[in-house]
Design a protein around this motif. Structure first.
Motif, short mmCIF file in Angstrom:
data_model
loop_
_atom_site.label_atom_id
_atom_site.label_comp_id
_atom_site.label_asym_id
_atom_site.label_seq_id
_atom_site.Cartn_x
_atom_site.Cartn_y
_atom_site.Cartn_z
N TYR A 202 0.81 -1.23 0.00
CA TYR A 202 0.00 0.00 0.00
C TYR A 202 0.84 1.27 0.00
CZ TYR A 202 0.48 -0.76 5.11
OH TYR A 202 0.94 -1.01 6.38
N TYR A 203 2.18 1.15 0.05
CA TYR A 203 3.05 2.31 -0.13
C TYR A 203 3.29 2.61 -1.61
CZ TYR A 203 4.42 2.45 4.81
OH TYR A 203 4.42 2.57 6.18
N THR A 204 3.09 1.62 -2.47
CA THR A 204 3.39 1.75 -3.90
C THR A 204 2.37 2.66 -4.58
OG1 THR A 204 4.34 -0.47 -3.92
CG2 THR A 204 3.75 0.50 -6.05
N PRO A 205 2.81 3.71 -5.26
CA PRO A 205 1.85 4.60 -5.93
C PRO A 205 1.27 3.94 -7.18
CG PRO A 205 4.10 5.27 -6.43
CD PRO A 205 4.21 4.16 -5.43
N LYS A 206 -0.04 3.83 -7.21
CA LYS A 206 -0.71 3.24 -8.38
C LYS A 206 -2.20 3.54 -8.34
CE LYS A 206 -0.92 -1.33 -6.15
NZ LYS A 206 -0.49 -2.75 -6.26
N THR A 207 -2.84 3.33 -9.48
CA THR A 207 -4.28 3.51 -9.59
C THR A 207 -4.96 2.16 -9.45
OG1 THR A 207 -4.00 5.42 -11.06
CG2 THR A 207 -6.14 4.33 -11.07
N ILE A 208 -6.00 2.09 -8.63
CA ILE A 208 -6.74 0.85 -8.39
C ILE A 208 -8.16 1.02 -8.90
CG2 ILE A 208 -7.54 -0.78 -6.64
CD1 ILE A 208 -5.23 0.09 -4.89
N GLU A 209 -8.62 0.04 -9.66
CA GLU A 209 -9.99 0.08 -10.19
C GLU A 209 -10.86 -0.92 -9.45
OE1 GLU A 209 -11.49 0.43 -14.59
OE2 GLU A 209 -11.24 -1.71 -14.11
N ASP A 210 -12.02 -0.44 -8.99
CA ASP A 210 -12.97 -1.32 -8.33
C ASP A 210 -13.67 -2.17 -9.40
OD1 ASP A 210 -15.90 -1.94 -7.41
OD2 ASP A 210 -14.81 -1.44 -5.56
N PRO A 211 -13.59 -3.50 -9.30
CA PRO A 211 -14.16 -4.35 -10.36
C PRO A 211 -15.67 -4.23 -10.49
CG PRO A 211 -13.49 -5.66 -8.45
CD PRO A 211 -12.98 -4.29 -8.23
N GLN A 212 -16.36 -3.80 -9.44
CA GLN A 212 -17.81 -3.68 -9.50
C GLN A 212 -18.24 -2.35 -10.09
OE1 GLN A 212 -19.77 -6.24 -8.73
NE2 GLN A 212 -18.00 -7.49 -8.09
N SER A 213 -17.76 -1.25 -9.48
CA SER A 213 -18.19 0.07 -9.92
C SER A 213 -17.36 0.62 -11.06
CB SER A 213 -18.12 1.05 -8.74
OG SER A 213 -16.77 1.22 -8.32
N LYS A 214 -16.20 0.02 -11.30
CA LYS A 214 -15.25 0.50 -12.32
C LYS A 214 -14.66 1.86 -11.97
CE LYS A 214 -15.97 -3.14 -14.83
NZ LYS A 214 -14.92 -4.20 -14.93
N GLN A 215 -14.90 2.33 -10.75
CA GLN A 215 -14.31 3.59 -10.31
C GLN A 215 -12.86 3.36 -9.90
OE1 GLN A 215 -16.87 5.09 -7.21
NE2 GLN A 215 -18.25 6.07 -8.69
#
Length: 420
Positions: A202-215
């Motif tokens: 959780y220190y690694t900078p990245k974008t996470i996509e929620d598989p349900q909402s796609k947000q």
């Protein structure tokens, strides 16, 4: 006659039994009386002692009775050069007691010259004041393949010397380009990469996509707010080459998922990692929260810039620095890990219950009280002992390679710290 003799025996037995019971009763009464007297005496002794002796607060046991005497400053000449490299951006510093030199990391992102650290010799005059800082060497950092770091792939900030004569160096990473931070060990002479520290994902900078909402949401270090501080357990550089030690590093401010809406009362929650290090093995012991002071009004940048281990009891110094309309503001605090709760399993620390305690802080010095113009102070280390036997404390500033700033060294005498 036999009956009279039996009656006489019965009367004698009753008399002896009465005497025995009477003696038992008097003995019990005497013990009770002694107990009452001892209790009263103990109560008065405790009361008189409490009145005669100074009361010890809990914070007095947590923190050392430290104070700092300011001994002076030294500014490196502008546009200093060494072996065709600009000497500047000094954001971290560590002391080598065997060679009586300092190593200072340059926060250059491999732009003006490859990523590097300098070897410095600091001279004091007879009055224990800074008289000169000489640059004696430069060491370029190498990646695993032996090549220098490419531009904008490293943002080196902290440096600490190990018992093996190597150095750990921290990098903030480049969050906007999803380049993670690191804390890596390098050979002090060649700059060769030796090993890497691991840290939670959780220190690694990245974008996470929620598989349900796609947000999508962002996680990890914020840009220019990664692993800024770095320190090893007190006296590590003086330990034997096979002895294990502790390593501590912290983010400059909150992780993206921990960040709160800034207000005049907001205390950003930095994360502080505690490792156990020995040959061939590194263990993450715990993670703690470090709450920064509320940022001054109209502040551009505010964060935890450095940690410094003071003793094996888990007490540290921290350096908080902010920059804004009022210029640079720098404060030193003493820290204690006592009572702090481990947060290493928490991907976010927003809305934490009150039982999750951060490290405890006690104000030590507001450097604005020194009466000098402060620059971008970021590095801090204990140095050699002064002629009176007191430890020295040295701070250094990162001039950002700007003509409007300076590489500033500040020297202090530390009072109240026992030798390690």
């Amino acid at each position: 006659m036999a009956g009279q003799w039996q009656d006489r025996q019965w009367q004698d037995w009753q008399w002896q039994n009465w005497q025995w019971q009477n003696w038992q009763w008097r003995r019990s009464l005497l013990k009770s009386f002694k107990l009452i007297v001892l209790t009263i005496v103990a109560f008065w002794v405790m009361t008189l002692s409490a009145c005669a002796l100074p009361q010890i607060k809990a914070t007095d046991r947590l923190f050392l009775p430290l104070s700092l005497d300011f001994l002076g400053e030294y500014d490196l000449p502008q546009a200093s050069q060494f072996e065709n490299t600009p000497v500047g951006g000094l954001s971290g510093i560590t002391y080598d007691p065997q060679r009586d030199v300092f190593y200072a990391i340059s926060d250059d992102r491999s732009e003006k010259a490859p990523a590097r650290f300098y070897t410095l010799k600091i001279q004091l005059d007879p009055a224990s004041q800074l008289s000169k800082v000489d640059v004696q060497g430069v060491t370029f950092l190498q990646q695993a393949d032996g090549q220098p770091y490419e531009q904008q792939t490293i943002d080196s900030e902290g440096i600490s010397l190990t018992p093996q004569g190597t150095v750990w160096i921290s990098s903030e990473g480049v969050a906007r380009d999803d380049i993670p931070p690191f804390v890596n060990e390098f050979d002090v002479k060649t700059g060769k990469l030796l090993r890497k520290l691991f840290f939670p994902d959780y220190y690694t900078p990245k974008t996470i996509e929620d598989p349900q909402s796609k947000q999508t949401t962002r996680q990890g270090i914020q840009d220019n707010l990664g692993f800024e501080s770095l320190t090893l357990s007190a006296g590590a550089a003086r330990m034997g080459p096979t002895e294990p030690y502790r390593l501590f590093t912290a983010t400059e401010s909150a992780l993206t998922q921990d960040a709160e809406t800034p207000t005049a009362e907001t205390r950003a929650k930095a994360r502080l990692l505690h490792y156990y290090v020995e040959a061939g093995r590194i263990d993450l012991i715990a993670e703690y929260l470090y709450e920064l002071e509320p940022a001054p009004s109209i502040t551009i940048h505010h964060g935890l810039c450095e940690l410094l281990s003071l003793d094996p009891a888990g007490r540290f110094l921290s350096l908080e620095r902010s920059f804004g309309l009022g210029g640079f503001k720098v404060k030193l605090f003493q820290l204690s890990f006592a009572g702090a709760k481990d947060t290493s399993l928490l991907p976010t620390v927003q809305n934490l219950p009150k039982v999750v305690k951060p490290v405890q802080k006690q104000a030590l010095l507001d450097l604005s009280e020194l009466g000098i113009d402060l620059d971008n102070l970021e590095g801090m280390t204990l140095g050699p002992r002064l002629p009176d036997g007191s430890p020295s404390l040295l701070l250094v500033s990162d001039n950002n390679f700007s003509d409007n700033q300076k590489t500033q060294f500040l020297l202090f005498r530390v009072k109240g710290l026992k030798p390690q």
